[in-house]
Motif scaffolding. Structure first.
Motif, mmCIF file in Angstrom:
data_model
loop_
_atom_site.group_PDB
_atom_site.id
_atom_site.type_symbol
_atom_site.label_atom_id
_atom_site.label_comp_id
_atom_site.label_asym_id
_atom_site.label_seq_id
_atom_site.Cartn_x
_atom_site.Cartn_y
_atom_site.Cartn_z
ATOM 1 N N MET A 96 -9.042 -3.072 40.467
ATOM 2 C CA MET A 96 -7.995 -2.029 40.388
ATOM 3 C C MET A 96 -7.180 -2.379 41.780
ATOM 4 S SD MET A 96 -8.900 2.052 41.000
ATOM 5 C CE MET A 96 -7.523 3.162 41.538
ATOM 6 N N GLY A 97 -5.821 -2.324 41.526
ATOM 7 C CA GLY A 97 -4.922 -2.547 42.883
ATOM 8 C C GLY A 97 -4.945 -1.819 43.827
ATOM 9 N N ALA A 98 -4.548 -1.945 45.100
ATOM 10 C CA ALA A 98 -4.552 -0.999 46.294
ATOM 11 C C ALA A 98 -3.855 0.000 46.090
ATOM 12 C CB ALA A 98 -3.936 -2.005 47.414
ATOM 13 N N TRP A 99 -2.670 0.028 45.339
ATOM 14 C CA TRP A 99 -1.752 1.281 45.272
ATOM 15 C C TRP A 99 -1.743 1.806 43.698
ATOM 16 C CZ3 TRP A 99 -1.184 3.171 49.664
ATOM 17 C CH2 TRP A 99 -0.845 2.116 50.847
ATOM 18 N N GLU A 100 -2.640 1.382 42.923
ATOM 19 C CA GLU A 100 -2.775 1.650 41.480
ATOM 20 C C GLU A 100 -3.729 2.839 41.398
ATOM 21 O OE1 GLU A 100 -3.813 -0.710 37.300
ATOM 22 O OE2 GLU A 100 -4.789 -1.347 39.253
#
Length: 168
Positions: A96-100
């Motif tokens: 999961m991406g940091a800002w996702e």
């Protein structure tokens, strides 16, 4: 042609997608007549786009004797359009991406999971959890109480997506 035959609305094969998927779709659309080999062969070209239709029109006369042979030749000709399935361990590298958002990550995860063809449900739960940031409440929940099956995993994800939406 049978007297009441109506040609189903096929998706034209463009020569760029999986021939196996196209044939499966074709068979599904014409399933009422799948016992009629001649009809299956006769209608098949109407499901083809320009590139595949040129291939079909280029077949030698009387070189095909059954629908089985036709789809085999079709598959051989358009084999390079088949997608190579990704290995199951691809899920291990998904993060999961940091800002996702959880919604976005879950959508990407299930798309890849379905593309791989599913498989072991325990692996799905573990790989989904490992892709989550360590400080996410859902990861902690999945670690403390691992889901017993996919349905339970999906319910838990939905629960945490609602919590995430409420916070925004």
């Amino acid at each position: 042609m049978p007297s009441r035959f109506t040609r189903p609305p096929f998706i034209s094969y463009d020569g760029k997608t999986s021939p196996v998927e196209h044939v499966s779709h074709y068979i599904q659309m014409i399933s009422l007549y799948n016992q009629n080999d001649a009809l299956m062969c006769k209608v098949f070209p109407s499901s083809l786009g320009p590139t595949a239709l040129r291939w079909f029109n280029g077949l030698r006369k009387e070189s095909i004797h059954s629908f089985g042979e036709l789809i085999q030749e079709f598959g051989v000709r358009f084999m390079t359009c088949s997608q190579v399935p990704r290995p199951l361990d691809t899920l291990l590298f998904m993060k999961m991406g940091a800002w996702e958002t959880l919604q976005s990550y879950a959508n990407r995860y299930w798309e890849l999971y379905n593309e791989i063809g599913g498989g072991n449900e325990k692996i799905a739960a573990s790989t989904f959890r490992f892709g989550l940031p360590e400080d996410l409440e859902l990861r902690e929940s999945l670690t403390k109480r691992p889901p017993e099956d996919i349905r339970q995993l999906i319910r838990r994800i939905e629960e945490y997506k609602r919590l995430e939406d409420d916070r925004q």
